[in-house]
Design a protein around this motif. Structure first.
Motif, PDB file in Angstrom:
ATOM      1  N   GLN A 195      25.036 -11.627   6.156  1.00 17.60           N
ATOM      2  CA  GLN A 195      25.670 -13.140   6.063  1.00 17.60           C
ATOM      3  C   GLN A 195      25.039 -13.966   7.073  1.00 17.60           C
ATOM      4  OE1 GLN A 195      29.290 -13.806   4.119  1.00 17.60           O
ATOM      5  NE2 GLN A 195      29.545 -11.419   3.921  1.00 17.60           N
ATOM      6  N   LEU A 196      25.495 -13.470   8.293  1.00 19.70           N
ATOM      7  CA  LEU A 196      25.327 -14.500   9.307  1.00 19.70           C
ATOM      8  C   LEU A 196      23.743 -14.794   9.568  1.00 19.70           C
ATOM      9  CD1 LEU A 196      26.721 -16.136  11.497  1.00 19.70           C
ATOM     10  CD2 LEU A 196      26.633 -14.000  12.980  1.00 19.70           C
ATOM     11  N   LEU A 197      23.021 -13.655   9.702  1.00 21.39           N
ATOM     12  CA  LEU A 197      21.505 -13.711  10.012  1.00 21.39           C
ATOM     13  C   LEU A 197      20.927 -14.521   8.914  1.00 21.39           C
ATOM     14  CD1 LEU A 197      20.941 -10.175  11.393  1.00 21.39           C
ATOM     15  CD2 LEU A 197      21.211 -12.211  12.722  1.00 21.39           C
ATOM     16  N   ASN A 198      21.262 -14.418   7.783  1.00 22.59           N
ATOM     17  CA  ASN A 198      20.622 -15.476   6.826  1.00 22.59           C
ATOM     18  C   ASN A 198      21.031 -16.638   6.958  1.00 22.59           C
ATOM     19  OD1 ASN A 198      19.278 -13.551   5.092  1.00 22.59           O
ATOM     20  ND2 ASN A 198      21.061 -13.220   3.813  1.00 22.59           N
ATOM     21  N   ILE A 199      22.114 -17.032   7.304  1.00 19.06           N
ATOM     22  CA  ILE A 199      22.543 -18.428   7.719  1.00 19.06           C
ATOM     23  C   ILE A 199      21.597 -18.881   8.857  1.00 19.06           C
ATOM     24  CG2 ILE A 199      24.277 -20.099   8.544  1.00 19.06           C
ATOM     25  CD1 ILE A 199      26.244 -18.250   7.076  1.00 19.06           C
ATOM     26  N   LEU A 200      21.445 -17.940   9.724  1.00 12.78           N
ATOM     27  CA  LEU A 200      20.768 -18.539  11.172  1.00 12.78           C
ATOM     28  C   LEU A 200      19.170 -18.530  10.854  1.00 12.78           C
ATOM     29  CD1 LEU A 200      23.153 -16.863  13.504  1.00 12.78           C
ATOM     30  CD2 LEU A 200      22.907 -19.268  13.011  1.00 12.78           C
ATOM     31  N   GLY A 201      18.788 -18.147   9.593  1.00 14.31           N
ATOM     32  CA  GLY A 201      17.169 -18.210   9.518  1.00 14.31           C
ATOM     33  C   GLY A 201      16.468 -16.910   9.640  1.00 14.31           C
ATOM     34  N   ALA A 202      16.991 -15.899   9.803  1.00 14.66           N
ATOM     35  CA  ALA A 202      16.422 -14.642  10.146  1.00 14.66           C
ATOM     36  C   ALA A 202      15.948 -13.914   8.797  1.00 14.66           C
ATOM     37  CB  ALA A 202      17.056 -13.436  10.948  1.00 14.66           C
ATOM     38  N   GLU A 203      14.824 -13.079   8.914  1.00 12.79           N
ATOM     39  CA  GLU A 203      14.304 -12.503   7.712  1.00 12.79           C
ATOM     40  C   GLU A 203      14.870 -11.002   7.855  1.00 12.79           C
ATOM     41  OE1 GLU A 203      10.437  -9.770   6.213  1.00 12.79           O
ATOM     42  OE2 GLU A 203       9.998 -11.940   7.337  1.00 12.79           O
ATOM     43  N   VAL A 204      15.804 -10.575   7.178  1.00  9.64           N
ATOM     44  CA  VAL A 204      16.709  -9.502   7.100  1.00  9.64           C
ATOM     45  C   VAL A 204      16.099  -8.337   6.210  1.00  9.64           C
ATOM     46  CG1 VAL A 204      18.977  -8.515   7.127  1.00  9.64           C
ATOM     47  CG2 VAL A 204      18.529 -10.885   7.620  1.00  9.64           C
ATOM     48  N   ARG A 205      16.030  -7.111   6.695  1.00 10.34           N
ATOM     49  CA  ARG A 205      15.912  -5.891   5.871  1.00 10.34           C
ATOM     50  C   ARG A 205      16.889  -4.953   6.023  1.00 10.34           C
ATOM     51  NH1 ARG A 205       9.444  -4.770   7.037  1.00 10.34           N
ATOM     52  NH2 ARG A 205       8.678  -6.525   6.132  1.00 10.34           N
ATOM     53  N   LEU A 206      17.050  -4.264   4.806  1.00  9.53           N
ATOM     54  CA  LEU A 206      17.800  -2.990   4.933  1.00  9.53           C
ATOM     55  C   LEU A 206      17.097  -1.788   4.774  1.00  9.53           C
ATOM     56  CD1 LEU A 206      20.815  -4.354   2.920  1.00  9.53           C
ATOM     57  CD2 LEU A 206      20.795  -4.603   5.330  1.00  9.53           C
ATOM     58  N   VAL A 207      17.389  -0.648   5.565  1.00  8.47           N
ATOM     59  CA  VAL A 207      16.355   0.386   5.520  1.00  8.47           C
ATOM     60  C   VAL A 207      17.502   1.652   5.540  1.00  8.47           C
ATOM     61  CG1 VAL A 207      14.737   1.782   6.472  1.00  8.47           C
ATOM     62  CG2 VAL A 207      14.666  -0.762   6.862  1.00  8.47           C
ATOM     63  N   GLY A 208      17.639   2.337   4.314  1.00  4.27           N
ATOM     64  CA  GLY A 208      18.490   3.630   4.422  1.00  4.27           C
ATOM     65  C   GLY A 208      18.033   4.403   3.230  1.00  4.27           C
ATOM     66  N   PRO A 209      18.468   5.647   2.851  1.00  2.00           N
ATOM     67  CA  PRO A 209      18.503   6.474   2.029  1.00  2.00           C
ATOM     68  C   PRO A 209      19.139   5.787   0.753  1.00  2.00           C
ATOM     69  CG  PRO A 209      20.030   7.470   3.404  1.00  2.00           C
ATOM     70  CD  PRO A 209      19.411   6.233   4.085  1.00  2.00           C
ATOM     71  N   PRO A 210      18.627   6.022  -0.483  1.00  3.22           N
ATOM     72  CA  PRO A 210      19.435   5.502  -1.815  1.00  3.22           C
ATOM     73  C   PRO A 210      20.939   5.556  -1.623  1.00  3.22           C
ATOM     74  CG  PRO A 210      17.272   6.324  -2.340  1.00  3.22           C
ATOM     75  CD  PRO A 210      17.631   6.554  -0.990  1.00  3.22           C
ATOM     76  N   THR A 211      21.275   6.717  -1.275  1.00  3.58           N
ATOM     77  CA  THR A 211      22.780   7.264  -1.401  1.00  3.58           C
ATOM     78  C   THR A 211      23.454   6.404  -0.526  1.00  3.58           C
ATOM     79  OG1 THR A 211      22.206   9.104   0.285  1.00  3.58           O
ATOM     80  CG2 THR A 211      22.402   9.630  -1.972  1.00  3.58           C
ATOM     81  N   LEU A 212      23.145   5.755   0.587  1.00  4.39           N
ATOM     82  CA  LEU A 212      23.485   5.123   1.478  1.00  4.39           C
ATOM     83  C   LEU A 212      23.324   3.452   1.353  1.00  4.39           C
ATOM     84  CD1 LEU A 212      23.672   7.245   4.666  1.00  4.39           C
ATOM     85  CD2 LEU A 212      25.268   7.103   3.035  1.00  4.39           C
ATOM     86  N   LEU A 213      23.090   3.113   0.319  1.00  4.62           N
ATOM     87  CA  LEU A 213      22.838   1.531  -0.039  1.00  4.62           C
ATOM     88  C   LEU A 213      23.624   0.939  -1.107  1.00  4.62           C
ATOM     89  CD1 LEU A 213      18.836   1.513   0.552  1.00  4.62           C
ATOM     90  CD2 LEU A 213      20.316   0.255   1.952  1.00  4.62           C
ATOM     91  N   PRO A 214      24.302   0.035  -1.066  1.00  2.49           N
ATOM     92  CA  PRO A 214      24.913  -0.621  -2.030  1.00  2.49           C
ATOM     93  C   PRO A 214      24.052  -0.607  -3.413  1.00  2.49           C
ATOM     94  CG  PRO A 214      25.504  -1.681  -0.119  1.00  2.49           C
ATOM     95  CD  PRO A 214      24.269  -0.638   0.316  1.00  2.49           C
ATOM     96  N   THR A 215      24.512  -0.653  -4.318  1.00  2.00           N
ATOM     97  CA  THR A 215      23.862  -0.803  -5.439  1.00  2.00           C
ATOM     98  C   THR A 215      23.446  -2.189  -5.853  1.00  2.00           C
ATOM     99  OG1 THR A 215      25.724  -1.277  -7.040  1.00  2.00           O
ATOM    100  CG2 THR A 215      24.919   1.253  -7.052  1.00  2.00           C
ATOM    101  N   ASP A 216      24.121  -3.114  -5.412  1.00  3.66           N
ATOM    102  CA  ASP A 216      23.711  -4.840  -5.413  1.00  3.66           C
ATOM    103  C   ASP A 216      22.906  -5.077  -4.180  1.00  3.66           C
ATOM    104  OD1 ASP A 216      25.975  -4.413  -3.585  1.00  3.66           O
ATOM    105  OD2 ASP A 216      26.915  -6.211  -4.490  1.00  3.66           O
ATOM    106  N   ALA A 217      22.563  -4.237  -3.253  1.00  4.96           N
ATOM    107  CA  ALA A 217      22.056  -4.740  -2.166  1.00  4.96           C
ATOM    108  C   ALA A 217      20.903  -5.752  -2.036  1.00  4.96           C
ATOM    109  CB  ALA A 217      21.426  -3.487  -1.342  1.00  4.96           C
ATOM    110  N   ASP A 218      20.098  -5.505  -3.273  1.00  2.00           N
ATOM    111  CA  ASP A 218      19.051  -6.465  -3.614  1.00  2.00           C
ATOM    112  C   ASP A 218      19.385  -7.898  -3.935  1.00  2.00           C
ATOM    113  OD1 ASP A 218      20.145  -5.733  -6.019  1.00  2.00           O
ATOM    114  OD2 ASP A 218      18.220  -5.431  -7.114  1.00  2.00           O
ATOM    115  N   GLN A 219      20.464  -8.011  -3.986  1.00  2.00           N
ATOM    116  CA  GLN A 219      21.380  -9.256  -4.339  1.00  2.00           C
ATOM    117  C   GLN A 219      21.845 -10.011  -3.187  1.00  2.00           C
ATOM    118  OE1 GLN A 219      23.868  -9.299  -7.834  1.00  2.00           O
ATOM    119  NE2 GLN A 219      22.857  -7.455  -8.695  1.00  2.00           N
TER     120      GLN A 219
END
Length: 318
Positions: free
Chosen positions: A183-207
């Motif tokens: 949330q904070l990095l998006n507000i501050l203008g960064a391009e954020v990526r999430l990297v991890g196995p499917p089992t450790l990523l929230p199902t709504d991460a793409d939102q």
């Protein structure tokens, strides 16, 4: 000592989530915290903006780093500090959170720092106590002061956050740090990526306003900053990863995986670290790459800024 007239007081009475802050407030907090990074300013005996005020650290979960950071920040601003050991308190004997709130109100503190294993517990307390409440981590929900100190660390070392490509890697599912940072990095203008196995990523991460990757090679490509997260085995009820050894092979940060990122990329970790599980020691301890010890130093400065800004509300909402 910072000039109080140059500091924006916060619109919200409490700091429970990143959403409680708008961009001008975030920038003002980071400016003030950057000033407090100077140890001579931190330790200025005339800087007593919290003199006569009491802060209570109410930690239902252990966290030496966060608790002591808040304690030191408050004491350097002149406050009295009470650390309540909840494992030995009435809460451990069955007292409810609302009963605890009643007890705290009778103590009449000015600031309450709360860490709790249940999402929403600090928010509930904020509705029942008469003082300002700061969320120091609630379940897998949020950890706003960690995200703010991470932003301070980035700004102090890279100059600005806008335009940075930042990968947050590992156990996103159980991480309140990841949620606040996104949330904070998006507000501050960064391009954020999430990297991890499917089992450790929230199902709504793409939102979440991020790009999601399941392998380190493509996820780290062109990244300026890599933020590794602790594998939170204590929050895992099932088999999320085959083994620690296999997890490190695919998702632990070593020199080979670091080479996927942009040359000169910097590494962060909110701690505590599982060395050899999510990060190798030679990267964690390399001062040319690692910002981890600087994150700890930033923690005191950032929390001083937060306490200072909250104190400016005075009796507005009393």
């Amino acid at each position: 000592m910072p000039n109080a007239h140059s500091i924006n007081k916060l619109n919200a009475r409490h700091l429970l989530a990143i959403a409680d802050l708008n961009r001008p407030e975030i920038d003002s907090l980071l400016d003030l915290a950057e000033n407090y990074l100077d140890l001579s300013v931190q330790k200025d005996r005339h800087n007593d903006v919290l003199a006569g005020k009491t802060l209570i650290n109410l930690f239902f979960e252990n966290s030496t780093r966060t608790e002591k950071s808040f304690e030191l920040a408050a004491r350097r601003l002149g406050a009295d500090v009470i650390n309540m050991v909840m494992a030995q308190s009435s809460a451990a004997k069955g007292e409810t959170l609302l009963d605890t709130a009643t007890t705290l109100n009778a103590m009449n503190p000015d600031l309450l720092v709360v860490r709790h294993g249940a999402s929403g517990a600090p928010s509930l307390l904020s509705q029942k106590v008469s003082c300002a409440v700061i969320n120091a981590g609630d379940g897998a929900h949020e950890h706003p002061t960690q995200a703010l100190l991470d932003a301070l660390t980035l700004r102090a070392n890279l100059g600005q956050i806008d335009g940075l490509r930042i990968a947050i890697c590992g156990d996103i599912l159980h991480s309140r740090v990841a949620r606040s940072n996104v949330q904070l990095l998006n507000i501050l203008g960064a391009e954020v990526r999430l990297v991890g196995p499917p089992t450790l990523l929230p199902t709504d991460a793409d939102q979440w306003g991020v790009d999601v990757f399941h392998d380190m090679e493509t996820g780290l490509e062109g990244c300026d900053v890599i933020m590794m997260l602790r594998l939170q085995l204590e929050r895992m009820g099932g088999s999320f990863v085959p083994s620690k050894r296999e997890y490190f092979h695919f998702y632990g940060l070593d020199r080979k995986k670091l080479a996927y990122a942009k040359p000169g990329a910097l590494v962060m970790h909110p701690g505590p670290m599982n060395r050899g599980v999510e990060i190798s020691s030679d990267i964690a301890d390399d001062p040319d790459i690692s910002l981890i010890t600087k994150q700890v130093a930033s923690g005191v400065a950032m929390r001083m800024a937060i306490l200072h800004a909250l104190s400016l509300r005075g009796g507005d909402d009393e």
